[in-house]
Design a protein around this motif. Structure first.
Motif, PDB file in Angstrom:
ATOM      1  N   ILE A  98      11.946  -5.006   4.946  1.00  0.00           N
ATOM      2  CA  ILE A  98      11.456  -3.658   5.074  1.00  0.00           C
ATOM      3  C   ILE A  98      10.490  -3.391   3.863  1.00  0.00           C
ATOM      4  O   ILE A  98      10.060  -2.424   3.576  1.00  0.00           O
ATOM      5  N   GLY A  99       9.998  -4.605   3.243  1.00  0.00           N
ATOM      6  CA  GLY A  99       9.230  -4.441   2.018  1.00  0.00           C
ATOM      7  C   GLY A  99       9.749  -4.135   0.825  1.00  0.00           C
ATOM      8  O   GLY A  99      10.950  -4.620   0.396  1.00  0.00           O
ATOM      9  N   HIS A 100       9.157  -3.151  -0.001  1.00  0.00           N
ATOM     10  CA  HIS A 100       9.656  -2.802  -1.279  1.00  0.00           C
ATOM     11  C   HIS A 100      10.643  -1.797  -1.159  1.00  0.00           C
ATOM     12  O   HIS A 100      10.614  -0.583  -2.069  1.00  0.00           O
ATOM     13  N   VAL A 101      11.493  -1.930  -0.489  1.00  0.00           N
ATOM     14  CA  VAL A 101      12.758  -0.880  -0.492  1.00  0.00           C
ATOM     15  C   VAL A 101      13.871  -1.888  -1.273  1.00  0.00           C
ATOM     16  O   VAL A 101      14.255  -2.879  -1.113  1.00  0.00           O
ATOM     17  N   GLU A 152       0.880  -1.153   0.097  1.00  0.00           N
ATOM     18  CA  GLU A 152      -0.021  -0.106   0.140  1.00  0.00           C
ATOM     19  C   GLU A 152       0.873   1.340  -0.028  1.00  0.00           C
ATOM     20  O   GLU A 152       0.717   2.223  -0.838  1.00  0.00           O
ATOM     21  N   THR A 153       2.022   1.452   0.955  1.00  0.00           N
ATOM     22  CA  THR A 153       2.850   2.498   0.948  1.00  0.00           C
ATOM     23  C   THR A 153       3.499   2.566  -0.393  1.00  0.00           C
ATOM     24  O   THR A 153       3.777   3.813  -0.818  1.00  0.00           O
ATOM     25  N   MET A 154       3.833   1.495  -1.022  1.00  0.00           N
ATOM     26  CA  MET A 154       4.494   1.559  -2.459  1.00  0.00           C
ATOM     27  C   MET A 154       3.789   2.100  -3.383  1.00  0.00           C
ATOM     28  O   MET A 154       4.151   3.193  -4.285  1.00  0.00           O
ATOM     29  N   ASP A 155       2.298   1.922  -3.452  1.00  0.00           N
ATOM     30  CA  ASP A 155       1.320   2.646  -4.372  1.00  0.00           C
ATOM     31  C   ASP A 155       1.593   4.145  -3.927  1.00  0.00           C
ATOM     32  O   ASP A 155       1.683   4.876  -5.005  1.00  0.00           O
ATOM     33  N   VAL A 156       1.905   4.562  -2.825  1.00  0.00           N
ATOM     34  CA  VAL A 156       1.724   6.045  -2.709  1.00  0.00           C
ATOM     35  C   VAL A 156       3.132   6.467  -3.175  1.00  0.00           C
ATOM     36  O   VAL A 156       3.024   7.734  -3.820  1.00  0.00           O
TER      37      VAL A 156
END
Length: 296
Positions: free
Chosen positions: A156-159, A95-99
């Motif tokens: 840490i996800g999509h980093v 969701e944060t990556m979409d932002v």
């Protein structure tokens, strides 16, 4: 009203001082990481756009890589989503990556493009997904565990980090007399998008393009010694020594590491300059004094 003799002399001096630099850098590529206050203050934004257009007008090829952390944080807050950081990196779920994509690849990128075009340039915005420009791989962090215990891998996800850069799309834009404006989003072999530190992307782009210079705009004066004096004219050996003795530490380390890697990778010089100074890029490029830390 005309200039008085003193003011006219000052203007003439500045213009004549710039000439050898214009001659030396004409036809060369300069990669600029744009972020911090320079990207948020209206007067500084307009000054930056004018500087970029002037560089292009005198035959220099500017390539811009931009950040946008505060803008991402603002939108997440408005959406009611809390920003979480681990070791200075934003935890980036889907969701944060979409932002991140909306802000970096959309609003921030297009604002910079529009600003440069309004001042007479021809800017084109792109992310690392366009033309397969930036191939990324997932960045993994290790927890700092106590001595003699195994460190834990933190997700840490999509980093991401840069795996490779295909500069052909940037070359094509530069040859066509456009100014590329790059958002630091890469794509992995898994097809997922990854948010990458803009300093890192700028450094790698500068290496791949065999740039004359890498300029990192920051919110500090440059690299300071332990007495608080500005350090400049540093060689890569000097920088290694300053890291070893602890002069360079904390938040400055990744910036310096990126500048250092680019110079070791073939970029002629890297500059860490204060983006809060009006027309900082022009002062650094076209005057004898410069205003920041130079690593060569």
């Amino acid at each position: 009203m005309g200039l008085d003799a003193k003011a006219a002399g000052n203007v003439a001096h500045v213009l004549s001082e710039a000439l050898p630099y214009i001659q030396r850098f004409s036809g060369r590529t300069i990669v600029i990481k744009y972020g911090g206050n320079a990207m948020e203050d209206e007067a500084l934004k307009a000054g930056f756009a004018r500087d970029i257009v002037m560089m292009k007008t005198v035959g220099i090829n500017p390539v811009i890589v931009h950040g946008g952390g505060p803008q991402i944080g603002d939108l997440l807050k408005r959406l009611g989503k809390q920003s979480e950081f681990i070791q200075g990196m934003r935890v980036t779920d889907t969701e944060t990556m979409d932002v991140v994509e909306m802000v970096l690849g959309g609003s921030v990128n297009k604002e910079i493009v529009n600003l440069i075009n309004r001042h007479g340039g021809r800017a084109v915005g792109l992310t690392g997904k366009d033309g397969d420009l930036i191939r990324a791989k997932k960045l993994t962090l290790k927890s700092a565990e106590a001595e003699n215990t195994p460190s834990e891998i933190i997700d840490i996800g999509h980093v991401g980090e840069v795996q490779s850069i295909d500069a052909s799309v940037v070359d094509m834009l530069v040859q066509g007399d456009f100014i590329p404006v790059i958002a630091p989003i890469g794509v992995g072999a898994d097809g997922h998008s990854y948010n990458i530190n803009a300093d890192l992307v700028a450094g790698k782009v500068a290496e791949v393009l065999k740039a004359e210079k890498l300029i990192l705009l920051t919110n500090i004066q440059g690299l300071l010694d332990k007495e608080g004096k500005l350090l400049t004219g540093l060689t890569t050996t000097d920088v290694d020594a300053l890291i070893a003795d602890g002069t360079i530490h904390g938040g400055m380390l990744p910036k310096i590491a990126c500048a250092l890697d680019s110079v070791k990778g073939g970029v002629k010089s890297a500059h860490i300059i204060d983006g809060r100074v009006p027309h900082a890029v022009m002062v650094e490029l076209f005057t004898d004094a410069g205003i920041g830390t130079l690593i060569h």
